[in-house]
Design a protein around this motif. Structure first.
Motif, PDB file in Angstrom:
ATOM      1  N   ASP A 178       0.852  -1.180   0.000  1.00  0.00           N
ATOM      2  CA  ASP A 178       0.000   0.000   0.000  1.00  0.00           C
ATOM      3  C   ASP A 178       0.896   1.240   0.000  1.00  0.00           C
ATOM      4  OD1 ASP A 178      -1.748   2.063   0.419  1.00  0.00           O
ATOM      5  OD2 ASP A 178      -2.621   1.277   2.258  1.00  0.00           O
ATOM      6  N   PRO A 179       0.834   2.085  -1.059  1.00  0.00           N
ATOM      7  CA  PRO A 179       1.728   3.248  -1.121  1.00  0.00           C
ATOM      8  C   PRO A 179       1.605   4.163   0.092  1.00  0.00           C
ATOM      9  CG  PRO A 179       0.633   2.898  -3.230  1.00  0.00           C
ATOM     10  CD  PRO A 179      -0.015   1.977  -2.252  1.00  0.00           C
ATOM     11  N   LEU A 180       0.379   4.385   0.574  1.00  0.00           N
ATOM     12  CA  LEU A 180       0.206   5.261   1.731  1.00  0.00           C
ATOM     13  C   LEU A 180       0.828   4.655   2.986  1.00  0.00           C
ATOM     14  CD1 LEU A 180      -3.375   6.796   1.436  1.00  0.00           C
ATOM     15  CD2 LEU A 180      -1.185   7.986   1.374  1.00  0.00           C
ATOM     16  N   ALA A 181       0.698   3.344   3.141  1.00  0.00           N
ATOM     17  CA  ALA A 181       1.305   2.695   4.299  1.00  0.00           C
ATOM     18  C   ALA A 181       2.820   2.808   4.250  1.00  0.00           C
ATOM     19  CB  ALA A 181       0.888   1.223   4.358  1.00  0.00           C
ATOM     20  N   VAL A 182       3.391   2.691   3.062  1.00  0.00           N
ATOM     21  CA  VAL A 182       4.837   2.826   2.892  1.00  0.00           C
ATOM     22  C   VAL A 182       5.286   4.237   3.261  1.00  0.00           C
ATOM     23  CG1 VAL A 182       6.711   2.849   1.195  1.00  0.00           C
ATOM     24  CG2 VAL A 182       4.998   1.026   1.134  1.00  0.00           C
ATOM     25  N   LEU A 183       4.556   5.237   2.811  1.00  0.00           N
ATOM     26  CA  LEU A 183       4.943   6.622   3.051  1.00  0.00           C
ATOM     27  C   LEU A 183       4.750   7.034   4.508  1.00  0.00           C
ATOM     28  CD1 LEU A 183       3.508   8.361  -0.148  1.00  0.00           C
ATOM     29  CD2 LEU A 183       5.865   7.664   0.305  1.00  0.00           C
ATOM     30  N   THR A 184       3.652   6.619   5.115  1.00  0.00           N
ATOM     31  CA  THR A 184       3.386   7.040   6.496  1.00  0.00           C
ATOM     32  C   THR A 184       4.291   6.344   7.498  1.00  0.00           C
ATOM     33  OG1 THR A 184       1.595   5.392   6.648  1.00  0.00           O
ATOM     34  CG2 THR A 184       0.979   7.640   6.049  1.00  0.00           C
ATOM     35  N   ALA A 185       4.965   5.263   7.086  1.00  0.00           N
ATOM     36  CA  ALA A 185       5.913   4.610   7.987  1.00  0.00           C
ATOM     37  C   ALA A 185       7.180   5.439   8.162  1.00  0.00           C
ATOM     38  CB  ALA A 185       6.266   3.217   7.469  1.00  0.00           C
ATOM     39  N   ASP A 186       7.429   6.383   7.256  1.00  0.00           N
ATOM     40  CA  ASP A 186       8.584   7.278   7.361  1.00  0.00           C
ATOM     41  C   ASP A 186       8.173   8.523   8.135  1.00  0.00           C
ATOM     42  OD1 ASP A 186      11.422   8.006   5.983  1.00  0.00           O
ATOM     43  OD2 ASP A 186      10.150   9.780   6.096  1.00  0.00           O
ATOM     44  N   GLU A 187       8.930   8.872   9.165  1.00  0.00           N
ATOM     45  CA  GLU A 187       8.521   9.954  10.057  1.00  0.00           C
ATOM     46  C   GLU A 187       8.452  11.302   9.353  1.00  0.00           C
ATOM     47  OE1 GLU A 187       9.962  12.024  14.245  1.00  0.00           O
ATOM     48  OE2 GLU A 187      10.611   9.992  13.758  1.00  0.00           O
ATOM     49  N   LEU A 188       9.451  11.620   8.524  1.00  0.00           N
ATOM     50  CA  LEU A 188       9.461  12.916   7.850  1.00  0.00           C
ATOM     51  C   LEU A 188       8.317  13.034   6.858  1.00  0.00           C
ATOM     52  CD1 LEU A 188      10.668  15.649   7.137  1.00  0.00           C
ATOM     53  CD2 LEU A 188      12.245  14.475   5.573  1.00  0.00           C
ATOM     54  N   VAL A 189       8.128  12.002   6.038  1.00  0.00           N
ATOM     55  CA  VAL A 189       7.045  12.031   5.057  1.00  0.00           C
ATOM     56  C   VAL A 189       5.697  12.069   5.768  1.00  0.00           C
ATOM     57  CG1 VAL A 189       5.956  10.809   3.130  1.00  0.00           C
ATOM     58  CG2 VAL A 189       8.451  10.818   3.360  1.00  0.00           C
ATOM     59  N   SER A 190       5.578  11.317   6.843  1.00  0.00           N
ATOM     60  CA  SER A 190       4.339  11.340   7.616  1.00  0.00           C
ATOM     61  C   SER A 190       4.053  12.744   8.143  1.00  0.00           C
ATOM     62  CB  SER A 190       4.436  10.339   8.767  1.00  0.00           C
ATOM     63  OG  SER A 190       3.261  10.358   9.553  1.00  0.00           O
ATOM     64  N   ASP A 191       5.089  13.423   8.634  1.00  0.00           N
ATOM     65  CA  ASP A 191       4.908  14.790   9.132  1.00  0.00           C
ATOM     66  C   ASP A 191       4.420  15.729   8.040  1.00  0.00           C
ATOM     67  OD1 ASP A 191       5.663  14.021  11.622  1.00  0.00           O
ATOM     68  OD2 ASP A 191       7.632  14.975  11.594  1.00  0.00           O
ATOM     69  N   LEU A 192       4.947  15.571   6.838  1.00  0.00           N
ATOM     70  CA  LEU A 192       4.509  16.421   5.719  1.00  0.00           C
ATOM     71  C   LEU A 192       3.047  16.149   5.372  1.00  0.00           C
ATOM     72  CD1 LEU A 192       7.643  16.291   3.393  1.00  0.00           C
ATOM     73  CD2 LEU A 192       6.688  18.325   4.490  1.00  0.00           C
ATOM     74  N   LEU A 193       2.655  14.887   5.403  1.00  0.00           N
ATOM     75  CA  LEU A 193       1.261  14.551   5.134  1.00  0.00           C
ATOM     76  C   LEU A 193       0.341  15.137   6.201  1.00  0.00           C
ATOM     77  CD1 LEU A 193       1.662  10.815   4.032  1.00  0.00           C
ATOM     78  CD2 LEU A 193       1.200  12.786   2.557  1.00  0.00           C
ATOM     79  N   ILE A 194       0.782  15.089   7.462  1.00  0.00           N
ATOM     80  CA  ILE A 194      -0.006  15.681   8.548  1.00  0.00           C
ATOM     81  C   ILE A 194      -0.108  17.187   8.371  1.00  0.00           C
ATOM     82  CG2 ILE A 194      -0.030  16.131  11.032  1.00  0.00           C
ATOM     83  CD1 ILE A 194       1.350  13.387  11.385  1.00  0.00           C
ATOM     84  N   LEU A 195       1.013  17.815   8.026  1.00  0.00           N
ATOM     85  CA  LEU A 195       1.053  19.266   7.860  1.00  0.00           C
ATOM     86  C   LEU A 195       0.047  19.750   6.823  1.00  0.00           C
ATOM     87  CD1 LEU A 195       2.532  21.922   8.594  1.00  0.00           C
ATOM     88  CD2 LEU A 195       4.160  21.399   6.763  1.00  0.00           C
ATOM     89  N   HIS A 196      -0.153  18.960   5.786  1.00  0.00           N
ATOM     90  CA  HIS A 196      -1.066  19.358   4.705  1.00  0.00           C
ATOM     91  C   HIS A 196      -2.399  18.603   4.750  1.00  0.00           C
ATOM     92  CE1 HIS A 196       1.852  21.945   2.675  1.00  0.00           C
ATOM     93  NE2 HIS A 196       2.757  21.045   3.012  1.00  0.00           N
TER      94      HIS A 196
END
Length: 303
Positions: free
Chosen positions: A59-77
């Protein structure tokens, strides 16, 4: 707005700032823009690397949200697939094994996303280690760290500490922060409530297996690490009764026996003993990494 237009707009705003506020303000603004560019650039680079290396069918979203920095960017937006409450729950699940030795358990008493100063999380802490100040502090920093990493948008945390024998709950204020994980000097000791500095431990300093101990040097402090089935614990390497180091202490089941004076301390129950109490150190273990916190007011300046 296209990328070129955005760049031109930023340049025009910087020029206008320099005219109105002077060259020093322009230099600060330039540095701010560079920091933002590095932040987003690293986020984009990680996104590309993560998606390229993801296994087939992942799952692309699961892969991305497992990374702390990328997850923070997703939360920010506001693009993260999990809401704040779900991520707070995951954060608390990560610290529950550690809290079990100090406070029994923690539960969410409320989450207000509309608070003027930012989202406020209210937690209820059960049985905070017989009111032991050092254990209360380690619980505080461990909760703070876990929530800040998984739900960084939470601006304030209020914890109702239910100390055994205390008729009224003590309200503990926590201000989450984004810790710097890079190796360096520990924050100097200061007033109560000062934030802790977190450090990642190398694999060589960790106990080899269940029933084993190890010693780690972190920012000039010696820590004793103890591995029991299902949990890793960290304490200051000092017996509270005879002041001897604990590297030679014997582990008898879940009881750590000082080689200097023979005093015993319950490892799972925050280092409690009949006549003294070990100084626990906040510890989080997840995804193969181990991090400890060195709050100056907990460890003090002595060896």
């Amino acid at each position: 707005m296209a990328g070129q237009e955005t760049g031109e707009r930023i340049g025009a705003l910087l020029d206008e700032l320099a005219q109105r506020a002077g060259p020093e303000a322009r230099d600060i603004a330039d540095e701010l823009v560079r920091c933002l560019m590095e932040f987003y650039g690293e986020g984009l680079a990680r996104t590309v690397r993560l998606l390229r290396s993801a296994p087939d069918g992942a799952d692309p979203l699961a892969v991305l949200t497992a990374d702390e920095l990328v997850s923070d960017l997703l939360i920010l937006h506001d693009l993260h697939p999990e809401d704040t409450a779900t991520r707070v729950g995951r954060a608390l699940d990560k610290v529950r094994p550690y809290l079990g030795s100090h406070a029994g358990d923690v539960e969410v008493a409320g989450l207000d996303l509309e608070t003027a100063g930012g989202p406020t999380l209210r937690l209820r802490l059960r049985g905070s280690c017989d009111g032991c100040p050092s254990s209360t502090q380690t619980v505080r920093w461990t909760i703070e760290e876990a929530v800040a990493r998984i739900a960084p948008e939470v601006a304030h945390i209020e914890v109702e500490g239910m100390a055994d024998g205390s008729p009224e709950p003590a309200l503990l204020q926590i201000l989450p922060h984004r810790p710097d994980d890079a190796p360096g000097e520990a924050a100097p000791s200061g007033e109560p409530g000062e934030a802790a500095r977190w450090y990642e431990l190398g694999p060589r300093s960790l106990p080899a297996g269940d029933g084993a101990t190890g010693v780690a040097e972190v920012a000039g402090h010696t820590l004793l690490l103890i591995r029991l089935p299902g949990q890793l614990y960290a304490y200051r390497d000092r017996c509270p009764l005879c002041a001897a180091g604990l590297a030679a202490a014997v582990l008898d089941g879940e009881l750590l026996v000082c080689a200097g004076c023979g005093a015993g301390f319950d490892v799972r129950r925050a280092g409690r003993g009949d006549q003294g109490h070990l100084e626990p150190v906040p510890l989080l273990e997840e995804d193969g990494s181990v991090r400890v916190a060195l709050p100056g007011e907990l460890l003090g300046a002595g060896p």
